[in-house]
Scaffold this motif. Structure first.
Motif, short mmCIF file in Angstrom:
data_model
loop_
_atom_site.label_atom_id
_atom_site.label_comp_id
_atom_site.label_asym_id
_atom_site.label_seq_id
_atom_site.Cartn_x
_atom_site.Cartn_y
_atom_site.Cartn_z
N VAL A 1 7.81 -3.87 -0.23
CA VAL A 1 6.75 -2.86 -0.14
C VAL A 1 6.03 -2.96 1.21
N VAL A 2 5.82 -1.80 1.82
CA VAL A 2 5.06 -1.72 3.06
C VAL A 2 3.83 -0.86 2.80
N SER A 3 2.67 -1.34 3.25
CA SER A 3 1.44 -0.59 3.01
C SER A 3 0.36 -1.05 3.96
N GLY A 4 -0.89 -0.65 3.67
CA GLY A 4 -2.04 -1.03 4.47
C GLY A 4 -2.76 -2.21 3.85
N ALA A 5 -3.34 -3.04 4.67
CA ALA A 5 -4.06 -4.23 4.20
C ALA A 5 -5.47 -3.85 3.76
N TYR A 6 -5.55 -3.04 2.71
CA TYR A 6 -6.84 -2.54 2.24
C TYR A 6 -6.92 -2.59 0.72
N TYR A 7 -8.13 -2.83 0.22
CA TYR A 7 -8.46 -2.69 -1.20
C TYR A 7 -7.43 -3.36 -2.10
N GLY A 8 -6.98 -2.67 -3.14
CA GLY A 8 -6.09 -3.27 -4.11
C GLY A 8 -4.73 -3.65 -3.58
N MET A 9 -4.34 -3.12 -2.42
CA MET A 9 -3.03 -3.44 -1.86
C MET A 9 -2.89 -4.92 -1.53
N VAL A 10 -3.98 -5.55 -1.11
CA VAL A 10 -3.89 -6.97 -0.77
C VAL A 10 -3.77 -7.84 -2.01
N ASP A 11 -4.06 -7.27 -3.18
CA ASP A 11 -3.94 -8.02 -4.42
C ASP A 11 -2.54 -7.96 -5.02
N VAL A 12 -1.83 -6.86 -4.78
CA VAL A 12 -0.52 -6.69 -5.42
C VAL A 12 0.67 -6.87 -4.47
N ILE A 13 0.39 -6.97 -3.17
CA ILE A 13 1.45 -7.21 -2.19
C ILE A 13 1.16 -8.53 -1.47
N GLU B 1 -7.32 2.74 -4.68
CA GLU B 1 -6.42 1.80 -5.35
C GLU B 1 -7.15 0.54 -5.81
N ASN B 2 -6.98 0.23 -7.09
CA ASN B 2 -7.49 -1.01 -7.64
C ASN B 2 -6.32 -1.92 -7.97
N CYS B 3 -5.47 -1.48 -8.90
CA CYS B 3 -4.21 -2.16 -9.18
C CYS B 3 -3.11 -1.11 -9.02
N PRO B 4 -2.68 -0.86 -7.78
CA PRO B 4 -1.77 0.25 -7.49
C PRO B 4 -0.42 0.15 -8.19
N GLY B 5 -0.21 1.06 -9.13
CA GLY B 5 1.03 1.04 -9.90
C GLY B 5 2.26 1.31 -9.07
N SER B 6 2.13 2.12 -8.02
CA SER B 6 3.30 2.43 -7.19
C SER B 6 3.85 1.17 -6.53
N SER B 7 2.98 0.29 -6.09
CA SER B 7 3.42 -0.95 -5.48
C SER B 7 4.12 -1.85 -6.50
N LEU B 8 3.58 -1.91 -7.70
CA LEU B 8 4.19 -2.73 -8.74
C LEU B 8 5.55 -2.17 -9.14
N GLU B 9 5.68 -0.85 -9.15
CA GLU B 9 6.97 -0.24 -9.48
C GLU B 9 8.03 -0.61 -8.45
N PHE B 10 7.65 -0.58 -7.17
CA PHE B 10 8.60 -0.98 -6.13
C PHE B 10 9.00 -2.44 -6.30
N VAL C 1 7.17 2.55 0.34
CA VAL C 1 5.85 2.71 0.97
C VAL C 1 4.86 3.15 -0.10
N ALA C 2 3.82 2.36 -0.26
CA ALA C 2 2.74 2.68 -1.20
C ALA C 2 1.48 2.97 -0.39
N ASN C 3 0.64 3.85 -0.89
CA ASN C 3 -0.59 4.30 -0.24
C ASN C 3 -1.05 3.44 0.94
N PRO C 4 -0.74 3.86 2.18
CA PRO C 4 -1.07 3.05 3.35
C PRO C 4 -2.56 2.90 3.63
N THR C 5 -3.39 3.76 3.00
CA THR C 5 -4.84 3.66 3.22
C THR C 5 -5.49 2.74 2.20
N GLY C 6 -4.84 2.56 1.06
CA GLY C 6 -5.43 1.75 -0.01
C GLY C 6 -6.60 2.42 -0.72
N ILE C 7 -7.01 3.59 -0.24
CA ILE C 7 -8.15 4.30 -0.84
C ILE C 7 -7.82 4.66 -2.28
#
Length: 210
Positions: free
Chosen positions: A142-154, A126-135, A118-124
């Motif tokens: 990876v499970v997260s919120g459809a916001y900001y940088g999360m939609v680019d890396v997931i 986040e530009n290129c969220p490293g936690s998501s890339l690490e997973f 689980v990576a930052n569910p708010t996406g606040i």
């Protein structure tokens, strides 16, 4: 940003624990752990044997912050946004939750072993969220919120699952616990995605063109 996938590999990759969920990030409001805290009781209700490992604390960025009774986040954030949702009958963290706090390289073992990250569910923030890339680099869905940088890396339904609400987060976690083959496939897709999209040759070329 690029990601060194080869340098992130483990010599001995552990087998996936099909009941293990991992969160990585600072325990501060902008990193969205409170959303997962609210969603977790719903996960446990459906899957009492699920477990959550939390990697990170509020001191990741502020070493002088005053911590709450569990010693994992600021007093206000912990008492208002974490403890009410994750406490057991004795007032300590629920038996399904383990706060690993800050970890070094040993965190990779957990990221590889987890079925779900689980990576930052708010996406606040986040530009290129490293936690998501690490997973993803660890072969973990990876499970997260459809916001900001999360939609680019997931990639939704390919490397993980995205949603907009707390109910979406708990539902998506449960969906992957109930379908471990799907989660494992998403993790495999994640490795390929990081290799394709975030290898340094591609990223440097993009910066050059820009």
């Amino acid at each position: 940003s690029g990601f060194d996938l080869d340098g992130y590999k483990l010599p001995n990759v552990p087998k996936k624990d099909k009941k293990l969920v991992a969160y990585i990030g600072a325990l501060v409001p902008q990193k969205g752990f409170h959303v997962l805290a609210r969603a977790w009781p719903h996960v446990i209700k459906k899957h009492p044997d699920a477990r959550l490992i939390v990697i990170g604390s509020s001191t990741l960025y502020d070493h002088n912050s005053s911590l709450g009774p569990w010693g994992v986040a600021s007093k206000f954030y912990e008492e208002k946004e974490i403890i009410p949702y994750l406490k057991g009958k004795d007032g300590n963290p629920h038996k399904s939750v383990f706060f690993a706090k800050r970890l070094g390289h040993e965190k990779k073992e957990i990221l590889y072993k987890a079925l779900i990250g689980v990576a930052n569910p708010t996406g606040i923030s986040e530009n290129c969220p490293g936690s998501s890339l690490e997973f993803s680099a660890s072969g973990t869905a990876v499970v997260s919120g459809a916001y900001y940088g999360m939609v680019d890396v997931i990639e939704h339904n390919k490397t993980g699952l995205l949603g907009k609400k707390i109910d979406d987060l708990s539902m998506n976690i449960c969906k992957l616990i109930e379908n471990p083959r799907m989660a494992i496939k998403m993790g495999e897709n994640g490795i390929k995605y990081v290799q394709m999209r975030y290898n340094w040759n591609n990223v440097i070329s993009e910066w050059g063109r820009l």
